[in-house]
Design a protein around this motif. Structure first.
Motif, short mmCIF file in Angstrom:
data_model
loop_
_atom_site.label_atom_id
_atom_site.label_comp_id
_atom_site.label_asym_id
_atom_site.label_seq_id
_atom_site.Cartn_x
_atom_site.Cartn_y
_atom_site.Cartn_z
N ASN A 17 35.27 19.25 -10.66
CA ASN A 17 34.63 20.21 -11.58
C ASN A 17 33.61 21.09 -10.88
N THR A 18 33.36 20.85 -9.62
CA THR A 18 32.41 21.67 -8.87
C THR A 18 33.06 23.01 -8.56
N PRO A 19 32.44 24.11 -8.96
CA PRO A 19 33.06 25.42 -8.73
C PRO A 19 33.21 25.72 -7.24
N HIS A 54 34.22 31.35 -7.34
CA HIS A 54 33.95 31.47 -8.78
C HIS A 54 32.89 32.52 -9.10
N ARG A 55 32.00 32.78 -8.16
CA ARG A 55 30.98 33.80 -8.42
C ARG A 55 31.58 35.21 -8.46
N GLU A 85 42.36 33.19 -8.16
CA GLU A 85 41.41 32.09 -8.01
C GLU A 85 42.15 30.81 -7.65
#
Length: 175
Positions: free
Chosen positions: A87-89, A93-94, A104
């Motif tokens: 779940n860590t981007p 993602h920014r 993505e």
């Protein structure tokens, strides 16, 4: 238990965890409908989880592991840790406001790859472009983009290129 790679970002980790959850579910003869009911979801949510297309709630993974008969803390802990890590981007993602969702996913898979192959007919492949060349190509494709958006798109390419200077860099084949 599978030894999961920690390189590659959340995309690959979600795919690996989803595949493991599918194997556990199928080995116990549990339907996607039953699994969905257990986590207050639907069979399609289970399908999306098992394909690695969505993030994981740790509570859902814990409930599924219980349903699948995985009670040994030594077996549960790595899967729950993987759910948290998945779940860590990723770094990309920014840039979600300017990247299509399919790209993505591509970046997530690219991050984990040890070999990349690319073929370009009209332009120098993106991973080999200089900043000035990237800027010119981006302006061709996004003529209405602001200067700030163009620079952010150039930054995405240069960030992708940085991986090729690391000690464990993947092999790149480009035509």
């Amino acid at each position: 238990m599978i030894d999961y790679p920690r390189r590659g970002g959340p995309t690959v980790l979600r795919i690996l965890l989803g595949a493991q959850l599918r194997r556990l579910r199928e080995s116990r003869g549990i339907s996607t409908e039953q699994a969905g009911y257990e986590i207050r979801g639907s069979h399609s949510k289970i399908s999306r989880m098992e394909l690695g297309r969505v993030g994981f709630k740790e509570r859902d993974v814990a409930d599924l592991l219980t349903l699948y008969g995985v009670s040994d803390p030594a077996e549960r802990a790595p899967l729950l840790a993987l759910a948290k890590e998945a779940n860590t981007p990723g770094w990309w993602h920014r840039y979600g406001d300017i990247l299509p969702s399919w790209f993505e996913v591509y970046l997530g898979l690219e991050e984990a790859a040890s070999l990349l192959r690319t073929y370009e007919l009209q332009f120098v492949p993106g991973l080999l472009q200089t900043e000035d060349y990237s800027r010119a190509v981006i302006r061709l494709g996004y003529s209405d983009a602001s200067d700030e958006e163009v620079e952010r798109r150039v930054q995405i390419r240069t960030t992708r290129q940085e991986r090729f200077t690391s000690p464990d860099a993947p092999t790149l084949w480009a035509v």
